[in-house]
Write a protein that holds these residues in place. Sequence first.
Motif, PDB file in Angstrom:
ATOM      1  N   THR A  44       0.825  -1.208   0.000  1.00  0.00           N
ATOM      2  CA  THR A  44       0.000   0.000   0.000  1.00  0.00           C
ATOM      3  C   THR A  44       0.856   1.255   0.000  1.00  0.00           C
ATOM      4  OG1 THR A  44      -1.658  -1.196   1.297  1.00  0.00           O
ATOM      5  CG2 THR A  44      -1.878   1.185   1.204  1.00  0.00           C
ATOM      6  N   LEU A  45       1.942   1.221   0.756  1.00  0.00           N
ATOM      7  CA  LEU A  45       2.766   2.412   0.930  1.00  0.00           C
ATOM      8  C   LEU A  45       3.535   2.819  -0.332  1.00  0.00           C
ATOM      9  CD1 LEU A  45       4.317   2.069   4.511  1.00  0.00           C
ATOM     10  CD2 LEU A  45       2.842   3.895   3.673  1.00  0.00           C
ATOM     11  N   PHE A  46       4.186   1.874  -0.983  1.00  0.00           N
ATOM     12  CA  PHE A  46       5.078   2.244  -2.090  1.00  0.00           C
ATOM     13  C   PHE A  46       4.349   2.924  -3.251  1.00  0.00           C
ATOM     14  CE2 PHE A  46       8.119  -0.853  -0.146  1.00  0.00           C
ATOM     15  CZ  PHE A  46       9.154   0.047   0.046  1.00  0.00           C
ATOM     16  N   PRO A  47       3.183   2.447  -3.701  1.00  0.00           N
ATOM     17  CA  PRO A  47       2.469   3.199  -4.745  1.00  0.00           C
ATOM     18  C   PRO A  47       2.054   4.591  -4.272  1.00  0.00           C
ATOM     19  CG  PRO A  47       1.642   0.954  -4.601  1.00  0.00           C
ATOM     20  CD  PRO A  47       2.528   1.162  -3.415  1.00  0.00           C
ATOM     21  N   VAL A  59      11.094  15.465  -4.091  1.00  0.00           N
ATOM     22  CA  VAL A  59      10.932  14.908  -2.744  1.00  0.00           C
ATOM     23  C   VAL A  59       9.704  15.531  -2.099  1.00  0.00           C
ATOM     24  CG1 VAL A  59      11.986  14.636  -0.483  1.00  0.00           C
ATOM     25  CG2 VAL A  59      13.414  14.588  -2.543  1.00  0.00           C
ATOM     26  N   PRO A  60       8.733  14.720  -1.659  1.00  0.00           N
ATOM     27  CA  PRO A  60       7.523  15.284  -1.049  1.00  0.00           C
ATOM     28  C   PRO A  60       7.810  15.903   0.307  1.00  0.00           C
ATOM     29  CG  PRO A  60       7.510  12.888  -0.895  1.00  0.00           C
ATOM     30  CD  PRO A  60       8.683  13.249  -1.745  1.00  0.00           C
ATOM     31  N   ASP A  61       6.915  16.769   0.720  1.00  0.00           N
ATOM     32  CA  ASP A  61       7.013  17.412   2.022  1.00  0.00           C
ATOM     33  C   ASP A  61       6.938  16.357   3.127  1.00  0.00           C
ATOM     34  OD1 ASP A  61       5.145  18.686   4.404  1.00  0.00           O
ATOM     35  OD2 ASP A  61       6.651  20.096   3.647  1.00  0.00           O
ATOM     36  N   LEU A  62       7.781  16.495   4.159  1.00  0.00           N
ATOM     37  CA  LEU A  62       7.835  15.515   5.239  1.00  0.00           C
ATOM     38  C   LEU A  62       6.486  15.388   5.951  1.00  0.00           C
ATOM     39  CD1 LEU A  62       9.466  13.547   6.956  1.00  0.00           C
ATOM     40  CD2 LEU A  62      10.189  15.493   8.379  1.00  0.00           C
ATOM     41  N   ARG A  63       5.796  16.488   6.119  1.00  0.00           N
ATOM     42  CA  ARG A  63       4.485  16.462   6.773  1.00  0.00           C
ATOM     43  C   ARG A  63       3.510  15.611   5.961  1.00  0.00           C
ATOM     44  NH1 ARG A  63       0.115  19.443   5.598  1.00  0.00           N
ATOM     45  NH2 ARG A  63      -1.516  19.736   7.191  1.00  0.00           N
ATOM     46  N   GLN A  64       3.461  15.834   4.652  1.00  0.00           N
ATOM     47  CA  GLN A  64       2.560  15.064   3.795  1.00  0.00           C
ATOM     48  C   GLN A  64       2.962  13.591   3.761  1.00  0.00           C
ATOM     49  OE1 GLN A  64       3.173  17.365   0.264  1.00  0.00           O
ATOM     50  NE2 GLN A  64       1.383  18.674   0.619  1.00  0.00           N
ATOM     51  N   LEU A  65       4.243  13.345   3.721  1.00  0.00           N
ATOM     52  CA  LEU A  65       4.727  11.962   3.697  1.00  0.00           C
ATOM     53  C   LEU A  65       4.319  11.228   4.975  1.00  0.00           C
ATOM     54  CD1 LEU A  65       6.472   9.995   2.001  1.00  0.00           C
ATOM     55  CD2 LEU A  65       8.447  10.759   3.330  1.00  0.00           C
ATOM     56  N   THR A  66       4.411  11.916   6.114  1.00  0.00           N
ATOM     57  CA  THR A  66       4.045  11.306   7.393  1.00  0.00           C
ATOM     58  C   THR A  66       2.551  11.017   7.467  1.00  0.00           C
ATOM     59  OG1 THR A  66       5.870  12.464   8.503  1.00  0.00           O
ATOM     60  CG2 THR A  66       4.087  11.607   9.890  1.00  0.00           C
ATOM     61  N   ILE A  67       1.741  11.988   7.069  1.00  0.00           N
ATOM     62  CA  ILE A  67       0.283  11.830   7.128  1.00  0.00           C
ATOM     63  C   ILE A  67      -0.172  10.681   6.238  1.00  0.00           C
ATOM     64  CG2 ILE A  67      -1.915  12.911   6.534  1.00  0.00           C
ATOM     65  CD1 ILE A  67      -0.623  15.600   7.345  1.00  0.00           C
ATOM     66  N   PHE A  68       0.336  10.637   5.012  1.00  0.00           N
ATOM     67  CA  PHE A  68      -0.095   9.598   4.080  1.00  0.00           C
ATOM     68  C   PHE A  68       0.434   8.222   4.492  1.00  0.00           C
ATOM     69  CE2 PHE A  68      -1.438  13.105   1.518  1.00  0.00           C
ATOM     70  CZ  PHE A  68      -2.419  12.585   0.686  1.00  0.00           C
ATOM     71  N   GLY A 169      -4.824   5.844  -2.048  1.00  0.00           N
ATOM     72  CA  GLY A 169      -3.923   6.902  -1.602  1.00  0.00           C
ATOM     73  C   GLY A 169      -3.204   7.601  -2.742  1.00  0.00           C
ATOM     74  N   MET A 170      -3.059   6.931  -3.889  1.00  0.00           N
ATOM     75  CA  MET A 170      -2.431   7.558  -5.050  1.00  0.00           C
ATOM     76  C   MET A 170      -3.266   8.739  -5.539  1.00  0.00           C
ATOM     77  SD  MET A 170      -1.317   4.085  -7.098  1.00  0.00           S
ATOM     78  CE  MET A 170      -0.184   4.891  -8.262  1.00  0.00           C
ATOM     79  N   LEU A 171      -4.583   8.558  -5.555  1.00  0.00           N
ATOM     80  CA  LEU A 171      -5.477   9.646  -5.972  1.00  0.00           C
ATOM     81  C   LEU A 171      -5.486  10.759  -4.926  1.00  0.00           C
ATOM     82  CD1 LEU A 171      -8.521   7.552  -7.277  1.00  0.00           C
ATOM     83  CD2 LEU A 171      -6.569   8.431  -8.586  1.00  0.00           C
TER      84      LEU A 171
END
Length: 304
Positions: A44-47, A59-68, A169-171
């Motif tokens: 689930t996480l990698f896609p 590189v995505p924002d750390l906050r967004q990466l943590t939430i998702f 989560g991709m969408l």
Amino acid sequence: MTALPRPDLSDIHPGDWVDRRLPPAWRPYTRLARLDRPVGIWLTLFPCWAALIQASHGVPDLRQLTIFSLGALLMRSAGSTINDIADRKFDGHVERTRFRPLASGQIGTPYAFAFLAVELALAGCLLFFLTPYTRLIAVCLLPLVFVYPLCKRFTHWPQAILGAAFNWGMLMAWAEIAGHIPVGAVLMWAGAIAWQIGYDTVYAYVDVKDDKRLGLKSTAILFGRNGKTFIGLFYALTAGAWSLGGWLSGMSLPYAFGMLVIAAHLAWQTWRLDLHRPEVNFRLFLANILTGVLLACAAFIGTW
């Protein structure tokens, strides 16, 4: 004396870290959330990470990466709990699943529902950190999560519903970062669904005898002896959709190289597939963690 299921195919591995390190009261809930079997979490996480990278074009924002990441963990765990509640009367008759907490009577159904409520509440708290549009997209996932466990009773395509839910989560990643969901993102999601139909069919061949006996349905039962051909077809659709979706999402030339590696890996899986050897199929299912890693890496190099 009844023989235990083969360790490499069983859901539960006696003496693992859950039994060694956790208090007895925690163990059934840990297994209910599949924290002892994190393969689904990684799938689930990698896609989702790949979509975050593509939408951020870097590189995505750390906050967004943590939430998702937390959202993927919690919703996958909640989906597993819903699945075990719905299948509790079937799981006890399937060799791979008969030692799951509900099927084996380690906990009662009311406790499982209470645990599910906690999981959904925690996941719901994450919505406050997202935009209103992303929250709307997130809420649309709930029907899929609750319908999926029932699908095997009336359709041979539960893997398609699972793929749509698993990769939702991709969408959401595009909705959160870009404020809209472009065609390229939808194609990436569709490719992930085709990928999941492929690898989850491989997984379903492990249970095909028990499912037939219980009157349940799956793509493995539908494809029968032609499973290798159909799995190869869905893997080909995966590579094609991800290639086109990445191009429409603005990925650079190195992304194409990543797609070639993924196509080769999926072709190798198809070549190795043996419908009559469940232990081989189970290992090939696990090999798709690498597919997810490759997708995230392809997305990253595609932003160069």
